[in-house]
Structure formats: structure tokens, C-alpha cells
Design an enzyme around this catalytic site. Sequence first.
Site, PDB file in Angstrom:
ATOM      1  N   HIS A 158       4.200  19.983  30.091  1.00 44.69           N
ATOM      2  CA  HIS A 158       4.509  21.377  30.071  1.00 44.69           C
ATOM      3  C   HIS A 158       3.364  22.156  29.731  1.00 44.69           C
ATOM      4  CE1 HIS A 158       8.341  20.828  32.291  1.00 44.69           C
ATOM      5  NE2 HIS A 158       8.714  20.418  31.207  1.00 44.69           N
ATOM      6  N   LYS A 549      17.341  30.616  29.450  1.00 46.60           N
ATOM      7  CA  LYS A 549      17.022  31.783  30.145  1.00 46.60           C
ATOM      8  C   LYS A 549      18.069  32.311  30.959  1.00 46.60           C
ATOM      9  CE  LYS A 549      14.092  30.646  33.522  1.00 46.60           C
ATOM     10  NZ  LYS A 549      14.694  31.362  34.924  1.00 46.60           N
TER      11      LYS A 549
END
Length: 929
Positions: A158, A549
Site C-alpha cells: 500500500h 472510513k
Amino acid sequence: MAANASQQADRSSAERHSAVSEMPDELRADVRLLGESLGRVIAEDGGPDLLSDVERLRKAVIAARRREISVDEVAAMVAEWPIERSVQIARAFTCYFHLVNLAEEHYRMRILRSRDTGEAALPDSLAQAVSELKHDLGEDELTRLIADLEFRPVLTAHPTEARRRAIATAIQRVSAQLAEYNSPDRGAQERQEAYRRMLEEIDLLWRTAQLRHTKLDPLDEVRTAMAAFDETLFRTVPRVYRSLDAALAEGTGTREPKAKAFIRYGSWIGGDRDGNPNVTARVTREAVLIQADHVLTALENATTRIGRTLTVSAQYGDPSKDLADAIALAVDDHPELVSELATRAPREPHRQWMLFVAARIAATRRRDLDLAYRSPDELLRDLRTCQASLVAGGAVRQAYGEIQHLIWQVETFGFHLAELEVRQHSQVHATALEELRAGRTSERTEEVLATIRMIAWIQERFGVRACPRYVVSFTRSADDVAAVYELAEHALGARAPVLDVVPLFESGQDLANSADVLTGMLRIPAVQRRLDQGGRRLEVMLGYSDSAKELGPAAATLKLYDAQAELASWALANDIRLTLFHGRGGALGRGGGPANRAVLAQAPGSVSGRFKVTEQGEVIFARYGHPAIALRHIEQVTNAVLLASTSSVESRTADAAARYRLLAERVASASERAYRSLTEAPGFPEWFGLVSPLEEIGSLRLGSRPARRGLGAPKSLDDLRAIPWVFSWAQTRVNLPGWYGLGSGLLAATRSAEDTAPAGTANGSPETGPAQTSRVDGSPENGAPVGGSTEIGPGLEELRRAYREWPLFASLLDNAEMSLAKTDRQIASRYLALGGRQDFADQVLAEYDLTRELVLAVTGHSRLLESRRVLSRAVQLRDPYVDALSHLQLRALSALRAASDLPEDERERLETLLLLSVNGVAAGLQNTG
């Protein structure tokens, strides 16, 4: 609000002064040495005027924190410089952060060495865990716990490591010279030469481009990760096992070890194709080959080194019959090679044998099938033959010393280094099956089938262990798991590879439904076969990033805990050995934070001696960049895994969870409402794109994976991946994903359930957000509100008890406290103003004020990070220099947002300044993504 900001500025100045005064002399000396060396290099290259401008900005941001000048004056100074000058200054502060990080790393290593006196076990070490467990458990129970122990770190690519590899290696060279300079056994001339070389390397660091000119491809990411293996992991792993073995019993190195190889590294790098079209079957194949080349090279070198030094003479002990027979067989099969080795090592049979083994490992790497090993098990058999012969001859130290380390390395890494895991989105599989059933296939479906064929090739070449897992992201039902097995039949029929399909639950709803999905999985014939073959072992992955999120940090934390508890109960009821795979990020908004605390906060029964977790982005090099730090990290995590698996710890955790369950639900419910009232408001995604460098971060070429799903500006949070969401908020100095909504949740929990304000937020509505007047005094003595209309209820004391007694709640608040400490209200306000929505800006700042005050009230701290002195010092010392880069970034971002018709050359120069500042802020704040 203005008064509150002023009070915080006063506290910030006092805290920074305290941090400076607390800096240890050794660290202060290294920071000064490196800083002065960088200043010398800057002046030599850019002239004294450049260094003078850097110093002007440095002094100005410090003065602004002391409220001697205003932030507007700092912004005006920055605006006067030509863009080219601003770029040079941004480079200077970025290099400075790299060097400060290096100095702190060296200080951490000094501290570890100084504490490791051997007189007492280090806190959170393996020795400390074993000592405690010996006291609490019986010998049989401890033996069973050690036998079942597993730690599975999974490296992922990532894109949160903003540094180029060239920058990272330059820093390592500076590090080597700093170590030489500080070495106590170096003379004056040697120190002088080390300083000269250090200046040379700092000069090179200064002249090396901070920004990548080409985008990384997945194989670049694989090679970058290999640096951690080559320089750290291969050597560190046997030291971990040795530490455990020494703790378990006296005489390590002179007896058969009691510690087994319990670490298994995994990797998604080159295997994770969810949302990354650049990861293909060919890339996956190359990734495994790169890994294999590195591990076989390391094994060959280690075996050769041992062989050259194993000069045990036959004069003092003949080889065992098994070893003599093995050598005789080798003579028959490879007479020339064995004859050469016998000439080099006459009457040293163990040395001959180990050099022969090294030659076979080299042949394995070259694919010389006549001499190569067919599997790691064959290599282990040969190593144990030598070990047993040495034991029989009385050379037990040689048998259980370096050869045992080599055995542990082979057991850990095999011939594949890390178990490569494939990940793909469930919808991709569903579409592929629709096409196959309809008799037509697209290019993407052909790629899915090619991937499965590649898994089969990898297993045939390196063994099933090299690539058995297939992770399905956004698993909604058991059908999503069954789809992978059906696709495998389409790809290869009866020759399909061995697959352990791992469901990944990410959204709040998916986490809530996870146990039902697993029940459905048990009815899939392929899953039943794998359970029968593998001792009823099953793996489930939990996604921290997308849940946070979606729900906000507090609600996501509780939702994940509930899922763990339910899955642990489900596994017990179904006779399943469950491993939970934690998809945690480096940043606090993505499940980050201290790993050992995270383990101890898990739901009872969910660990059971097994812990698997992703190691993402910059975290890989923060934790595995140096052997001493890597050793400490692995020991701390393993310590927590052992302790969290005991009935006493599980019982305490379960009691606390039951006692504070309703309280946690009130916190989670109110915090989620507050979070959604902001993030789901009309216009919020567009506003976020304006106030942050979200669009520009895509130009940083941080990784091979696209920053978001689809094209164009984000229309909702679903369009954004969790990483750029968190990374962008860190750049704005808001760090919103790490704390937003928690203040509203804590405030609601201080009241009775009947008094909790409906729908939205503390004393407010979903439209307006939390009341700006909600305040409490953060001192330990006083929990009463300071002004405003919000009354703090009696629940504050219960929150304080929950913080003291429930590890999950303590971890939530400690992580939020860390995130709040890295937030700067004054700088954040300037970013938030760029979006043209004062209502959003006010809502964010009000929730920040509320969260900060209530976190301090609940923890009993008078200032943020009061109980974490080292981290507090690091944050306080960095803050002014991060401010400098933030002002430079704000200048670029404001200009880019203010005019859409900028000349192309000016736009490019502003974007360069912006991206350089992004690099620098990431280096200054560290865990940013």
C-alpha cells in the site's frame, strides 16, 4: 473558539519547551551534529542566502508557536519567496526530517542495548512473558501454548512510503557513518574520517531527487520489500527463536531447542490485484521468483559461511553412520564435486557436508535439477543429519548454534521466503462466472483464470505453502467463497491448486454478518475438504481501513471487536481452529498504533496463540529497517500474543467488556452519528478535495495501485480508497480519521441513555454538528464543564473506569490521543478555509475541540501524550518544522485552488513545491497512511 485556540497555542508552546528540555544529551548531540552538517551542505550548494532563508523560516514557525508572531506573518514571509526558492527550502526541511528520524532510530537502539543488561527481563519481551506464564500456568499448559504459537506478518505494498528507494538507501549510508562516528572504540582519526564520509553522504542525500520521475510498477514494490528481508529479517528471525528458547529453559545452544519456528511471513506484494490492474498473473510469477532468488541466495551464503568455519576434525570424533552414508551417496551421485570438497576440507566431514549442502542450494537457485533440492524438507533433512552427527560426537555447541539458526531460517522462509497471497474483489469473480456460464469471456475473466493457473504453477515449483491463500475482498455471502472454487475448476479442472479461500469482511454490515457467512461456508464441499485436510483450520480477514472510513474510528473499533467476539464463539461451537487476519494500516485512521497493545485489546478467545496482521507501507521499514528494532517489535507482539491467549487475561477482558458494554454502545452510536453527519453531508467529498492535496497526491507515484476507484473527482467516500483518505487528512494537519466523532460519543456517554441528544451530535443536529461550546477541563481533578451550555453528566467517572480497566477502550483513547497530538489547529484552520464551506470547517474544528478536551478528561492527562514521554517529545520537537512545510504546501495549494487558468510552467512549479512538501510532512509525521 478563538479563545480556545489561543489557550491551545499557549499550551503547545509550553509543551514544546518541556520537550526540548527533556531531550536526552545523546539524542540532542546527534540531532545537532546532523542538523549542522545538513546546514553546511546546503550553504555549500545553495550559498549562505539559502541557509539564511531556511533559518528565517525555522525561527519564524517557532516564534509563531510561542505566539511571538502570527501565522499570517509566517505565511506572508513564505509568499515573498520565488517558487524556486520555496522548492529549495522544502527540500531542506524534508532532508532534515530524514536525519532527525535517523537520530531517533539510533537513540532507540542505544536505549534497547542499555536496558538489555541481562539482570532482568525487558518489559514486553519474550523473557518477561515466559517468566509470567511459568508462574501462572502449569508446565504442560505452557508447553501447549508455545507449540501452538504463530505470528504471521503479511507485507503489503500500500502506497504510504513516500520516500524513494534511493533516498532510503542514502539515509542508511548516513546511518552507518553516524554509528562509526559515535562508536566508543574509534580513535580521533577514525572519527574524523567517519565525519567526512557522513558529510559526503548527507551531501548526496541533498542532491538526490526526492520525487520519483516514473511510477512504480508492482515488481519495483517487490524489490523494495526485499531490502527488509536482506538487511534485517533473515538475520533477526533466529535471534527471536533463540530468545524464546533461552527463556524457556537453561542451556540454550547446548541442548535440543524447546522453541519452534513460529513466524511465517506472508506478502500481498505482486499478489494483490483488487483494484490494481497492474498486477497480472505474469507479475505474480515474477514476484515469487524474485522472492525465491533472495531467500535461496541468503540460505546459500549462510550455509557456505557455516561450512567454511565448521572445522571439526574427524580426529576428535568420527561422523555418525547416517552422515557417513549420506557422504558416500553424494560421492556416487556427484563424485567430482565431493572430491573437490574433500580436498579443500580433508578429515573434516561435517565441513565437507555443509559445503556440499551449500552447493545444492546454489543449484536449486540456478535450477540445476541434477543437484538441486526438490523441497525445503530435503534441505532440512540434510541439516539435521549434520546436527545429529555433531551431537553424537559431543560437539553440541556446534550442533545447536549456527546450524540451529539455519534450520530455523529454512523452517521460517522455505524456498519461497514469504507466502504470497492473492486478493481479488468478489464482484470480479461474480462477473467472471456469469461470462463463463454464458460461454464468452472478457480479458479480465481470462486474467482471473490465468491467475489460478499461476497459483498451481507456483505450488508445483515451490510447494503448496508458497501460495495457498486466496483473499476475497467485500465478501458478502458464502457464494463469494464458492465462486473461487468454481473458477478454479474452470481454469484447471481436476488439476486445480490447493486453495484456502479467505473471506475479507470490511463494511460495518459485512462485519455484522460474518458469522452467518462462515456457517454457509461450512456447506461448501471444497471448504469441507480443506478443513478435513488441514486440521479444521480456517482463516478470516477483518478490514480496518474501510470500516473506519465508513463508520468513524470509535464505531469501527467496537464493530470490529464485536465481530471478533462472535467469530471466536462461532469457531468454538463448530470445532474450528480460527485465525483472524487483521488488515491494519500504519496510520491511526486505518487501525494503526502500537501492535502489542492492539493484540492485548482483542476479544477473548480470538487470539488463541495465533496472530496475523498486515504490515503496510512505511510501517515495514519503521519496524524492520534495523535488526535491533525488528527484534524488539517481534518480541513485543509475541509477548502480547502469549499473554492474550491465557485464561486469566481473557477472563479479565471479558469481564471488562461485559461491564462497559452499554457505555461503549453509547459512545459508538453517538460518534457514528456525528461522523456521518459530516462525511455524508451534501458537498462534503468535493470540499475534501479542495482542502487537501488529494488530487495532487496521485502524482507522487507512491505505488502501483490507483489512488481511487474510477476516474474524476470523488463524488462520495466510496470512490476513495482508505489510504489516500487518511494520507490526505494527515497532510492538512487535521488527522480527522483518527479521532472525528469520538468527542461526541464520549459526551453522549456521560449522560444517561434517556438524556442523550438525538440524531446527530452533542447538543446539536446532524446539519450543524456538535455544539462549539461543549468543553470540559482536561485536568485530572476537574471534570466539570468550563462555560458553554453542555452539561457533562455523571457518566464521566464510568468512562474513566472503562479506560483503566478495559484494554479495548484504553487502546481507542490512546490512539485518538496520539492522532490529536499530531493535529495542529491553527494550521488545520488554514487548510479547511480553502474549501469555501465555513460550516464544514466549523464543524470539524468544534469536534476537534470537544474530542481533545474529553479525551484529556477521561484519561486524566493534563496534556496530550502526557504518559508517553518519548512519543510526546518526538511530536513536540517535530511540530514547528512540520509547520514550515505546511506553510510552503499551503502556498502552493492555495495558488492551485485559486486559479484554474495558470500558465502550464507555473502550475508545474507549484505542483513540484506541493509534492515536495507532501514528502516532507510525511517524513515529519511518520505514520501518515
